[in-house]
Scaffold this active site. Sequence first.
Site, PDB file in Angstrom:
ATOM      1  N   GLY A   1       3.377-120.666 -74.420  1.00  0.00           N
ATOM      2  CA  GLY A   1       3.745-119.797 -73.292  1.00  0.00           C
ATOM      3  C   GLY A   1       5.152-120.065 -72.831  1.00  0.00           C
TER       4      GLY A   1
ATOM      5  N   ILE B   1       7.164-120.939 -66.454  1.00  0.00           N
ATOM      6  CA  ILE B   1       6.980-122.395 -66.408  1.00  0.00           C
ATOM      7  C   ILE B   1       7.111-123.015 -67.802  1.00  0.00           C
ATOM      8  CG2 ILE B   1       5.237-124.176 -65.955  1.00  0.00           C
ATOM      9  CD1 ILE B   1       4.313-122.462 -63.536  1.00  0.00           C
ATOM     10  N   GLY B   2       6.587-122.346 -68.817  1.00  0.00           N
ATOM     11  CA  GLY B   2       6.663-122.888 -70.182  1.00  0.00           C
ATOM     12  C   GLY B   2       8.103-123.049 -70.641  1.00  0.00           C
TER      13      GLY B   2
ATOM     14  N   TYR C   1     -10.326-116.735 -63.307  1.00  0.00           N
ATOM     15  CA  TYR C   1      -9.150-117.606 -63.450  1.00  0.00           C
ATOM     16  C   TYR C   1      -9.529-119.038 -63.048  1.00  0.00           C
ATOM     17  CZ  TYR C   1      -4.261-119.187 -62.782  1.00  0.00           C
ATOM     18  OH  TYR C   1      -3.067-119.862 -62.846  1.00  0.00           O
TER      19      TYR C   1
ATOM     20  N   LYS D   1      -9.596-122.580 -65.344  1.00  0.00           N
ATOM     21  CA  LYS D   1      -8.837-123.786 -65.015  1.00  0.00           C
ATOM     22  C   LYS D   1      -9.775-124.963 -64.752  1.00  0.00           C
ATOM     23  CE  LYS D   1      -4.679-122.015 -65.399  1.00  0.00           C
ATOM     24  NZ  LYS D   1      -3.891-122.256 -66.611  1.00  0.00           N
TER      25      LYS D   1
ATOM     26  N   ASP E   1       0.042-115.429 -81.436  1.00  0.00           N
ATOM     27  CA  ASP E   1      -0.884-114.931 -80.423  1.00  0.00           C
ATOM     28  C   ASP E   1      -2.037-115.931 -80.333  1.00  0.00           C
ATOM     29  OD1 ASP E   1      -2.824-113.721 -78.916  1.00  0.00           O
ATOM     30  OD2 ASP E   1      -2.576-111.737 -79.826  1.00  0.00           O
TER      31      ASP E   1
ATOM     32  N   ARG F   1       8.971-117.493 -71.298  1.00  0.00           N
ATOM     33  CA  ARG F   1       9.442-117.257 -69.923  1.00  0.00           C
ATOM     34  C   ARG F   1       8.730-118.228 -68.983  1.00  0.00           C
ATOM     35  NH1 ARG F   1       5.594-113.055 -71.019  1.00  0.00           N
ATOM     36  NH2 ARG F   1       7.196-111.952 -72.154  1.00  0.00           N
TER      37      ARG F   1
HETATM   38  P1  NAP Z   1       3.872-116.216 -67.095  1.00  0.00           P
HETATM   39  O1  NAP Z   1       5.188-115.987 -66.459  1.00  0.00           O
HETATM   40  O2  NAP Z   1       2.858-115.114 -67.064  1.00  0.00           O
HETATM   41  O3  NAP Z   1       4.041-116.703 -68.591  1.00  0.00           O
HETATM   42  C1  NAP Z   1       2.890-116.863 -69.386  1.00  0.00           C
HETATM   43  C2  NAP Z   1       3.280-117.280 -70.780  1.00  0.00           C
HETATM   44  O4  NAP Z   1       2.084-117.268 -71.600  1.00  0.00           O
HETATM   45  C3  NAP Z   1       4.281-116.345 -71.417  1.00  0.00           C
HETATM   46  O5  NAP Z   1       5.221-117.095 -72.151  1.00  0.00           O
HETATM   47  C4  NAP Z   1       3.408-115.506 -72.341  1.00  0.00           C
HETATM   48  O6  NAP Z   1       4.202-115.096 -73.438  1.00  0.00           O
HETATM   49  C5  NAP Z   1       2.341-116.509 -72.769  1.00  0.00           C
HETATM   50  N1  NAP Z   1       1.123-115.875 -73.271  1.00  0.00           N
HETATM   51  C6  NAP Z   1       0.299-115.042 -72.599  1.00  0.00           C
HETATM   52  N2  NAP Z   1      -0.678-114.616 -73.423  1.00  0.00           N
HETATM   53  C7  NAP Z   1      -0.472-115.197 -74.628  1.00  0.00           C
HETATM   54  C8  NAP Z   1      -1.133-115.137 -75.875  1.00  0.00           C
HETATM   55  N3  NAP Z   1      -2.219-114.373 -76.086  1.00  0.00           N
HETATM   56  N4  NAP Z   1      -0.635-115.868 -76.906  1.00  0.00           N
HETATM   57  C9  NAP Z   1       0.479-116.625 -76.734  1.00  0.00           C
HETATM   58  N5  NAP Z   1       1.142-116.726 -75.578  1.00  0.00           N
HETATM   59  C10 NAP Z   1       0.673-116.006 -74.533  1.00  0.00           C
HETATM   60  O7  NAP Z   1       3.115-117.474 -66.448  1.00  0.00           O
HETATM   61  P2  NAP Z   1       3.633-118.681 -65.515  1.00  0.00           P
HETATM   62  O8  NAP Z   1       3.579-118.225 -64.114  1.00  0.00           O
HETATM   63  O9  NAP Z   1       4.855-119.263 -66.089  1.00  0.00           O
HETATM   64  O10 NAP Z   1       2.399-119.691 -65.702  1.00  0.00           O
HETATM   65  C11 NAP Z   1       2.372-120.680 -66.705  1.00  0.00           C
HETATM   66  C12 NAP Z   1       1.121-121.535 -66.497  1.00  0.00           C
HETATM   67  O11 NAP Z   1       1.103-122.076 -65.173  1.00  0.00           O
HETATM   68  C13 NAP Z   1      -0.176-120.774 -66.665  1.00  0.00           C
HETATM   69  O12 NAP Z   1      -1.127-121.625 -67.272  1.00  0.00           O
HETATM   70  C14 NAP Z   1      -0.584-120.485 -65.230  1.00  0.00           C
HETATM   71  O13 NAP Z   1      -1.974-120.313 -65.093  1.00  0.00           O
HETATM   72  C15 NAP Z   1      -0.122-121.743 -64.542  1.00  0.00           C
HETATM   73  N6  NAP Z   1       0.120-121.583 -63.107  1.00  0.00           N
HETATM   74  C16 NAP Z   1       1.172-120.824 -62.661  1.00  0.00           C
HETATM   75  C17 NAP Z   1       1.390-120.710 -61.297  1.00  0.00           C
HETATM   76  C18 NAP Z   1       2.531-119.918 -60.750  1.00  0.00           C
HETATM   77  O14 NAP Z   1       2.619-119.764 -59.520  1.00  0.00           O
HETATM   78  N7  NAP Z   1       3.464-119.410 -61.573  1.00  0.00           N
HETATM   79  C19 NAP Z   1       0.540-121.362 -60.387  1.00  0.00           C
HETATM   80  C20 NAP Z   1      -0.515-122.124 -60.878  1.00  0.00           C
HETATM   81  C21 NAP Z   1      -0.709-122.236 -62.234  1.00  0.00           C
HETATM   82  P3  NAP Z   1       4.098-113.696 -74.240  1.00  0.00           P
HETATM   83  O15 NAP Z   1       3.754-112.629 -73.250  1.00  0.00           O
HETATM   84  O16 NAP Z   1       5.463-113.606 -74.834  1.00  0.00           O
HETATM   85  O17 NAP Z   1       3.033-113.970 -75.240  1.00  0.00           O
END
Ligand code: NAP
Length: 270
Positions: free
Chosen positions: A19, A24-25, A175, A179, A77, A22
């Site tokens: 991930g 956090i990853g 969700y 988790k 994927d 973009r």
């Molecule tokens: P995000 O902006 O939605 O990014 C999600 C990442 O996962 C993207 O790089 C996306 O890339 C990838 N992804 C989604 N589906 C996929 C698939 N089928 N295969 C491969 N890659 C896939 O999310 P984020 O906010 O950075 O969150 C990252 C993590 O932190 C997640 O586990 C989320 O639950 C956790 N989290 C985030 C927050 C927050 O406030 N941001 C809070 C608590 C927990 P592609 O679309 O290019 O595949």
Amino acid sequence: MVGINPDGTLRGKVALVTGASRGIGEAIAVRLAMEGAKVVVSARTAEAGESKLPGTLHDTIDRIRAMGGQAAFVKADLSTEADRERLVAEATAAFGAVDILVNNAAVTFFIPVETFPKKRFDLMMEVQVWAPFHLSQLVLPSMREKKSGWIVNISSPAGIHPKQPYNRRGGGTVYGMCKAALERFTTGLASEVYDDGIAVNVISPGLVDTPGVAVHGLINEQTKDRVQPIGFIAEAVYRLASGDPKTMTGRVDYAEPLLKELGIAPAELV
Ligand code: NAP
């Protein structure tokens, strides 16, 4: 000084971050590269135009390479078994056996239980629970052989049981289920591989401004004061991905308290 330190604490280590097109990853990948790790980033979006959301794997590795770091990407994927297997094989072929696995990718739908479609339930469980489990299975043999390794799973406070007063329109039950399962997997695996020198931990981000969060409109007047800098999460993951597996394992940590406990201020990301 902000930059890549090729002789940093992760010199010679291979990190795989899911991930990382973009959000956090991407930040985690950059932070690990800053310590000299060779980083493989993965997601479905490799090039501009492949997603409606900003960010690509190409951008992430360009950002790291521009500062002199080492990075490669594997488009995959995570909802498919063949892609998960190819991901670990190609990451290993690029830089060597994976020392650090960060399970960060997530696909999330906020829909009440009553109308939650099975297809979306299965997809969330596959990407958020089974993929981290399966990727761990794929990297564990080489970690076990080396008697060293770090797995960090990215969770969420959504995994904690809701308390009154209830937010009845939340739609975050599935969700939270994903988790909660990821956290229980983490502590269980930490105990299974303790004698092999492998650390398995969770970082649970608070609210962070990412493209995924923007899609769901999670930052608003009520929540804006809770937004955490992305560098906190990246720093906390780096610390858990480099700690002593004998003492720093089986933890479910929030970024800020962990950094406080360790007396560390987050490094500025390159
Ligand atoms: P995000 O902006 O939605 O990014 C999600 C990442 O996962 C993207 O790089 C996306 O890339 C990838 N992804 C989604 N589906 C996929 C698939 N089928 N295969 C491969 N890659 C896939 O999310 P984020 O906010 O950075 O969150 C990252 C993590 O932190 C997640 O586990 C989320 O639950 C956790 N989290 C985030 C927050 C927050 O406030 N941001 C809070 C608590 C927990 P592609 O679309 O290019 O595949």
